[in-house]
Write an enzyme that holds these catalytic residues in place. Structure first.
Site, PDB file in Angstrom:
ATOM      1  CG  LEU A 290      12.895  14.164 -58.649  1.00  0.00           C
ATOM      2  CD1 LEU A 290      12.491  14.142 -57.179  1.00  0.00           C
ATOM      3  CD2 LEU A 290      12.245  15.344 -59.359  1.00  0.00           C
ATOM      4  N   GLY A 291      17.300  13.518 -59.703  1.00  0.00           N
ATOM      5  CA  GLY A 291      18.713  13.868 -59.569  1.00  0.00           C
ATOM      6  C   GLY A 291      19.522  12.645 -59.202  1.00  0.00           C
ATOM      7  N   GLY A 293      23.241  11.606 -57.249  1.00  0.00           N
ATOM      8  CA  GLY A 293      24.407  12.053 -56.492  1.00  0.00           C
ATOM      9  C   GLY A 293      25.325  10.888 -56.239  1.00  0.00           C
ATOM     10  CE  LYS A 313      20.777  10.787 -50.900  1.00  0.00           C
ATOM     11  NZ  LYS A 313      21.255  11.926 -50.099  1.00  0.00           N
ATOM     12  CG  ASP A 410      27.805  18.766 -49.404  1.00  0.00           C
ATOM     13  OD1 ASP A 410      28.526  19.638 -49.928  1.00  0.00           O
ATOM     14  OD2 ASP A 410      27.326  17.816 -50.039  1.00  0.00           O
TER      15      ASP A 410
END
Ligand SMILES: Nc1ncnc2c1ncn2[C@@H]1O[C@H](COP(=O)(O)OP(=O)(O)OP(=O)(O)O)[C@@H](O)[C@H]1O
Length: 612
Positions: A290-291, A293, A313, A410
């Site tokens: 999905l992503g 970081g 995650k 953030d």
């Protein structure tokens, strides 16, 4: 104080998110060369996020950081109940002094006459930036004007006078129709001579005609709502239990029976090698990435136990990210314990474990980020109604976090996920092109990797550059108000489609603030850390350009519009939003509006008609 080298995921991601690299979608806002990520993973963080000195203890912060947490906490309880078990202790007992303080801050704006709003809604003669121009097209204006003989109409609470462009004059005490103008109003509005009309006693105003997209919630007129503070006071809520903080998280280890070693499932930089349709423990199946970081990769999985999709995650198997993830877990656990029904729209923790030396954080699955949607829509700004909805939800989430004594640090469009990216295409009646309009504006706040309990260690530098508050840049210590600043930047970005402060350099950043928001107050600059003071000249102006500043950067900074120009007062929603932003973009964090106060602002007391 001991020197350390610390890095924040946020600051790193601000320069250029690897996630975006992954998706091959470089961001418009980045005007500089893209970093080499292979290099980064080998050599560490870009210079910008290397912290050379530890921050002062948060308790030594130069402003009363408890204002944000404590007053909002009291607001959370309805603002009317006795509550002593909070940071401010006795101050909140007996009705909550902080609530009164908050109300006092909000009050002047609430008490302004409708006439002043009407006057403020007069059209600006300044040139409007493209995106804002786009937004203001089609907003009819029927010619209401202020009875001011000067080129400036002053409406101000005095909250942010240092950031305004013109002096207050007490002579501007009446507006069109002879209606009184409170000297303590909220916004500065540019007003040209040609907008002047003599007062017309006994004339009747129809506020709805000014901005047909703005409809009052009730049958009351907008004017009545503006003067009626009760309309914006929060409803009395039932008493909530005091916030609980999770002190320690024990991460269970799930054994790996595959017989594989780290070389088989890890990349060189400690990221987990994501392979679609493979089992991840006996419970989860990885479906897709999905992503990605700083902290790790986020994958979509299927949970064999709940039979639902989820997001995991997978933290990089490097000690410093592992350590950081334990704090993230504490934060997430604290959030779910205090809001089990997820009323405040912060990502909910569903499971956590360690597998193959990777800490794994399981959460609900969401859709695109607000940034992804903006990008997919060619950076066309969001409709006014959606901006209001995002802003309201964000302030609610952040008020809740601050009540838990947490600073997110953030906040940015990448960290706000949509519940659904379902949308429909609409041809703009005024500009003719087609744009995507979201069907559902519900959002969820993610990425608590840099979230900090206000009474614990604070890194010196936090926040992604574009959303970083001045007190962080000036090394003054930071607390809850830095989140409010980030939300301000975010709201402007939703309105224009472009990041407000597109820079990677401190003095340029300060110069941009001066142009967009206004001059820094000398006394504020004097409170900056010694090295930061060198970024200002003897008059307190940001020293810019520097001898090595590229010409194109200088031109860019010079071309920036002020907040008043961006939010031209062509309709009531712009007037109200500008007023809110003026209370957000206050340099002194102690005087910045709190999240709960923001929710009481008149901007949120109107229903804006459906987009387009
Ligand atoms: N629950 C979720 N549902 C869907 N996508 C998600 C979810 N959580 C994260 N993502 C995606 O993964 C990306 C990275 O997640 P996150 O920001 O938590 O990681 P990070 O390593 O902390 O990133 P950063 O470097 O920005 O701090 C997000 O931008 C988002 O696109």
């Amino acid at each position: 104080m001991a020197s350390t080298v610390t890095a924040t995921s946020s600051a790193f991601a601000g320069n250029n998110s690897p996630y975006m690299d992954f998706n091959d979608c470089g961001r418009k806002r980045r005007r500089r060369q893209r970093p080499n990520w292979q290099e980064f993973y080998k050599n560490g963080f870009p210079q910008e996020v290397i912290v050379i000195e530890d921050s002062a203890s948060p308790r030594a912060s130069p402003f009363d950081s408890t204002k944000h947490a404590a007053s909002v906490w009291n607001g959370y309880n309805g603002g009317y109940e006795n509550w002593t078990d909070v940071a401010n202790g006795p101050a909140l007992a007996n009705g909550g002094a902080n609530t009164q303080e908050a109300a006092a801050t909000t009050q002047p704006f609430m008490q302004q006459t409708y006439a002043s709003s009407l006057a403020a809604a007069a059209p600006a003669r300044n040139s409007i930036p493209t995106a804002a121009g786009y937004r203001s097209t089609g907003m009819p204006y029927n010619g209401a004007a202020a009875a001011t003989p000067s080129s400036t109409l002053a409406l101000s609470t005095g909250n942010n006078l240092s950031a305004t462009n013109a002096p207050v004059s007490s002579s501007y005490s009446t507006l069109a129709n002879g209606m009184p103008l409170s000297p303590t109003l909220a916004v500065w509005m540019p007003m040209t001579q040609s907008m002047y009309q003599p007062p017309m006693p006994n004339a009747t105003y129809h506020p709805e005609a000014l901005c047909p997209r703005l409809r009052p919630r009730s049958s009351n007129s907008i004017g009545a709502a503006l003067t009626n503070t009760a309309a914006v006071q929060p409803a009395k809520r039932k008493r909530a239990s005091p916030p609980t903080k999770v002190e320690r998280v024990q991460v269970p280890i799930v054994p790996d029976t595959s017989g594989l070693g780290p070389a088989d499932f890890d990349e060189e930089d400690g990221h987990y090698k994501v392979v679609a349709n493979t089992n991840f423990t006996s419970r989860y199946t990885i479906l897709r990435l999905l992503g990605q970081g700083t902290f790790g990769k986020v994958v979509q999985c299927f949970d064999q136990v709940t039979k639902k999709f989820c997001a995991i995650k997978i933290i990089r198997s490097i000690p410093k990210y592992r350590e950081a993830s334990l704090i993230e877990l504490r934060v997430l656990k604290t959030i779910s314990q205090n809001d089990p029904d997820n009323e405040n729209k912060c990502i909910q923790l569903r499971d956590y474990f360690e597998f193959r030396k990777h800490v794994c954080i399981v959460t609900d699955l969401y859709s695109w980020s607000v940034f992804d949607f903006l990008k997919s829509n060619n950076y066309i700004p969001f409709p006014a109604k959606h901006i209001q909805s995002f802003a309201r939800q964000l302030f609610k989430s952040v008020a809740f976090l601050h009540e838990l004594n947490l600073v997110h640090t953030d906040l940015k469009p990448e960290n706000i996920l949509l519940v659904s990216n379902a949308c429909h295409a609409v041809r703009s009646p005024t500009l003719g092109f087609v744009q995507k309009i979201l069907d559902n504006c519900d959002i969820c706040l993610i990425d608590f990797g840099s979230a900090t309990f206000n009474d614990e260690y604070h890194s010196s530098v936090v926040s992604t550059r574009h959303y970083r508050a001045p007190e962080i840049i000036l090394g003054m210590g930071w607390s809850f108000p830095c989140d409010i600043w980030s939300i301000g930047c975010l709201i402007v970005e939703l309105f224009t489609g472009q990041a407000l402060f597109q820079t990677h350099e401190n003095s340029e950043h300060l110069a941009m603030m001066e142009r967009i928001i206004g001059k820094f107050d000398r006394s504020f600059v004097n409170r900056a850390a010694r090295p930061a003071r060198k970024m200002f000249d003897s008059k307190g102006n940001a020293m810019y350009p520097l001898s090595n500043t590229p010409r194109k950067n200088v031109k860019y900074v010079e071309s920036l519009k002020s907040l008043e120009q961006i939010f031209a007062p062509t309709c009531m929603e712009n007037v109200l939003l500008l007023d809110l932003l003026r209370k957000i973009f206050v340099y002194d964090p102690a005087k910045r509006i709190t999240a709960r106060e923001a929710l009481w602002h008149s901007y949120f007391s109107y229903e804006i008609a459906s987009p387009l």
